[in-house]
Design a protein around this motif. Structure first.
Motif, PDB file in Angstrom:
ATOM      1  N   ILE A 107      21.632 -48.818 -37.574  1.00 51.63           N
ATOM      2  CA  ILE A 107      22.220 -48.400 -38.853  1.00 51.63           C
ATOM      3  C   ILE A 107      21.718 -47.020 -39.244  1.00 51.63           C
ATOM      4  O   ILE A 107      22.507 -46.136 -39.619  1.00 51.63           O
ATOM      5  N   VAL A 108      20.412 -46.797 -39.149  1.00 50.84           N
ATOM      6  CA  VAL A 108      19.829 -45.503 -39.529  1.00 50.84           C
ATOM      7  C   VAL A 108      20.346 -44.394 -38.624  1.00 50.84           C
ATOM      8  O   VAL A 108      20.798 -43.348 -39.097  1.00 50.84           O
ATOM      9  N   THR A 109      20.297 -44.624 -37.299  1.00 46.86           N
ATOM     10  CA  THR A 109      20.764 -43.588 -36.377  1.00 46.86           C
ATOM     11  C   THR A 109      22.270 -43.366 -36.509  1.00 46.86           C
ATOM     12  O   THR A 109      22.755 -42.242 -36.366  1.00 46.86           O
ATOM     13  N   GLY A 110      22.999 -44.449 -36.787  1.00 44.04           N
ATOM     14  CA  GLY A 110      24.437 -44.300 -36.994  1.00 44.04           C
ATOM     15  C   GLY A 110      24.753 -43.430 -38.191  1.00 44.04           C
ATOM     16  O   GLY A 110      25.637 -42.572 -38.144  1.00 44.04           O
ATOM     17  N   ILE A 141      17.244 -35.349 -45.394  1.00 47.43           N
ATOM     18  CA  ILE A 141      16.983 -35.991 -44.108  1.00 47.43           C
ATOM     19  C   ILE A 141      17.767 -35.286 -43.002  1.00 47.43           C
ATOM     20  O   ILE A 141      17.244 -35.029 -41.909  1.00 47.43           O
ATOM     21  N   ILE A 142      19.016 -34.944 -43.275  1.00 47.46           N
ATOM     22  CA  ILE A 142      19.830 -34.237 -42.286  1.00 47.46           C
ATOM     23  C   ILE A 142      19.256 -32.851 -42.018  1.00 47.46           C
ATOM     24  O   ILE A 142      19.254 -32.374 -40.870  1.00 47.46           O
ATOM     25  N   ASP A 143      18.747 -32.186 -43.056  1.00 47.31           N
ATOM     26  CA  ASP A 143      18.118 -30.868 -42.871  1.00 47.31           C
ATOM     27  C   ASP A 143      16.927 -30.960 -41.929  1.00 47.31           C
ATOM     28  O   ASP A 143      16.745 -30.121 -41.041  1.00 47.31           O
ATOM     29  N   VAL A 144      16.086 -31.984 -42.132  1.00 47.10           N
ATOM     30  CA  VAL A 144      14.932 -32.191 -41.258  1.00 47.10           C
ATOM     31  C   VAL A 144      15.390 -32.505 -39.844  1.00 47.10           C
ATOM     32  O   VAL A 144      14.813 -32.024 -38.857  1.00 47.10           O
ATOM     33  N   LEU A 145      16.443 -33.303 -39.726  1.00 44.69           N
ATOM     34  CA  LEU A 145      16.991 -33.664 -38.420  1.00 44.69           C
ATOM     35  C   LEU A 145      17.393 -32.422 -37.641  1.00 44.69           C
ATOM     36  O   LEU A 145      17.040 -32.258 -36.467  1.00 44.69           O
ATOM     37  N   HIS A 146      18.101 -31.501 -38.271  1.00 45.78           N
ATOM     38  CA  HIS A 146      18.559 -30.282 -37.605  1.00 45.78           C
ATOM     39  C   HIS A 146      17.394 -29.340 -37.294  1.00 45.78           C
ATOM     40  O   HIS A 146      17.424 -28.617 -36.292  1.00 45.78           O
ATOM     41  N   MET A 193      14.780 -32.059 -27.087  1.00 47.05           N
ATOM     42  CA  MET A 193      14.954 -33.159 -26.147  1.00 47.05           C
ATOM     43  C   MET A 193      16.418 -33.595 -26.196  1.00 47.05           C
ATOM     44  O   MET A 193      17.175 -33.152 -27.073  1.00 47.05           O
ATOM     45  N   PRO A 194      16.855 -34.450 -25.262  1.00 48.39           N
ATOM     46  CA  PRO A 194      18.241 -34.930 -25.294  1.00 48.39           C
ATOM     47  C   PRO A 194      18.600 -35.502 -26.665  1.00 48.39           C
ATOM     48  O   PRO A 194      17.789 -36.193 -27.294  1.00 48.39           O
ATOM     49  N   THR A 195      19.803 -35.213 -27.113  1.00 49.48           N
ATOM     50  CA  THR A 195      20.207 -35.537 -28.474  1.00 49.48           C
ATOM     51  C   THR A 195      20.080 -37.022 -28.815  1.00 49.48           C
ATOM     52  O   THR A 195      19.529 -37.383 -29.853  1.00 49.48           O
ATOM     53  N   THR A 196      20.594 -37.883 -27.941  1.00 52.83           N
ATOM     54  CA  THR A 196      20.554 -39.318 -28.237  1.00 52.83           C
ATOM     55  C   THR A 196      19.119 -39.826 -28.345  1.00 52.83           C
ATOM     56  O   THR A 196      18.783 -40.578 -29.258  1.00 52.83           O
ATOM     57  N   TYR A 214      16.542 -38.050 -29.120  1.00 54.33           N
ATOM     58  CA  TYR A 214      15.984 -37.475 -30.352  1.00 54.33           C
ATOM     59  C   TYR A 214      16.397 -38.277 -31.573  1.00 54.33           C
ATOM     60  O   TYR A 214      15.576 -38.569 -32.458  1.00 54.33           O
ATOM     61  N   LEU A 215      17.660 -38.661 -31.637  1.00 51.45           N
ATOM     62  CA  LEU A 215      18.145 -39.407 -32.790  1.00 51.45           C
ATOM     63  C   LEU A 215      17.482 -40.779 -32.897  1.00 51.45           C
ATOM     64  O   LEU A 215      17.128 -41.218 -33.991  1.00 51.45           O
ATOM     65  N   TYR A 216      17.289 -41.440 -31.769  1.00 45.00           N
ATOM     66  CA  TYR A 216      16.624 -42.733 -31.813  1.00 45.00           C
ATOM     67  C   TYR A 216      15.157 -42.597 -32.193  1.00 45.00           C
ATOM     68  O   TYR A 216      14.631 -43.418 -32.961  1.00 45.00           O
TER      69      TYR A 216
END
Length: 331
Positions: free
Chosen positions: A20-23, A270-275, A281-284, A286-288
């Motif tokens: 849910i969070v990563t989605g 949160i999205i700002d920190v994410l970017h 590292m590979p995107t997927t 990184y997101l997990y």
């Protein structure tokens, strides 16, 4: 101590919140290479509700569950807004609105709204489901799926009676969880079925997205949720060891991860920190990893909230109010 099956379902609860969070953060980040595997948040949400239905269908109604969910939601909505206010990122009007997280504002949590309604109705749902025969229960589920689910845009009924965000659908999934508890369908290959349905889900997502619907109330999403739930329910997970300890450290607090990362004002940050840290590292992957960090930090924060509620008398007040409400249901 939790039973083996309960430990496995707590693991599933954590994994659901991770999806849910990563989605959410993956979908909002606009990262084009975001793997379709991480877009199965609808399946994860259904599993989350299935777990609730499974445990609550024949449990004694306790209004504490209702009150604590509401109070916890208000706590995180308000606390985060107050903190942002002192950093100049929120207004007094935002603070006022954040005290009403079930009202139709930017602070609203759609899942909490529907979940509270289901919990409020759960003692009556339970009475019906426990009193009817297995065949009648199956007819009830088929009827609910007929009017509430979807596969194609116009099949069975589209959104004529509601959609995946509706109380009808969450109630349907809750009742399904109850069926799995009361009648425990037997099948040797739940895991295989879940993997095949996940493959089908991704094929539809990649190549048939304009034809096959894959929202919360999709028949494919629904079936994937059931097979995944039953797979985990039957996993032989030990009550002892590191896995069980880590699971029980995080699982009671995963709902806080939802409330924190979905708070109306903090989503953007949160999205700002994410970017800011993307690209290393590979995107997927990184997101997990990012999602795991969100869940672990939220669990730690929620342990602090639990202590705060305990030592400030909020828990005692909640229990006092709940005891009076419980008597109303018992009369």
């Amino acid at each position: 101590m939790k039973t083996q099956r309960q430990i496995s379902l707590e693991i599933l609860r954590i994994l659901c919140m991770l999806f849910i969070v990563t989605g959410h953060i993956g979908g909002r980040s606009g990262i084009e290479s975001f793997s379709s595997f991480a877009t199965i948040a609808p399946h994860a949400v259904n599993c989350f509700v299935l777990i609730s239905g499974y445990f609550l269908i024949n449990a004694k109604f306790k209004s504490e569950r209702l009150l604590r969910t509401f109070i916890e939601t208000v706590f995180y909505s308000l606390t985060i807004t107050v903190v942002l206010y002192f950093f100049g990122k929120a207004s007094l009007y935002d603070i006022a609105k954040s005290t009403m997280p079930i009202a139709p504002t930017k602070f609203s949590y759609w899942f909490v709204n529907k979940y509270l309604a289901v919990i409020l109705l759960s003692p009556f749902i339970s009475k019906v489901c426990i009193s009817i025969s297995k065949r009648q229960y199956q007819i009830l589920l088929v009827s609910l799926l007929l009017i509430g689910s979807s596969l194609l845009a116009v099949f069975p009924f589209g959104e004529l009676f509601g959609n995946g965000f509706s109380l009808l659908w969450m109630g349907t999934v809750f009742i399904t969880g109850g069926y799995l508890r009361l009648h425990n369908p037997q099948f040797k290959y739940w895991g295989v079925a879940a993997i095949l349905l996940l493959a089908l889900y991704n094929v539809c997502h990649l190549y048939l997205n304009n034809i096959v619907l894959l929202g919360y109330n999709s028949l494919i999403t629904y079936a994937l949720g059931i097979t995944t739930f039953m797979w985990f329910k039957n996993l032989p997970v030990s009550n002892n060891g590191t896995v069980a300890k880590v699971t029980m450290f995080i699982a009671p607090h995963v709902f806080a991860a939802y409330l924190i990362h979905e708070q109306g004002l903090i989503r953007t940050y949160i999205i700002d920190v994410l970017h800011k840290f993307n690209g290393y590292m590979p995107t997927t992957l990184y997101l997990y990893l990012f999602g795991i960090v969100v869940i672990v930090l939220s669990a730690i924060a929620d342990k602090g909230r639990v202590l705060l509620f305990k030592h400030t008398g909020i828990d005692k007040l909640t229990n006092r109010i709940a005891s009076k409400l419980n008597k109303l249901y018992e009369e």
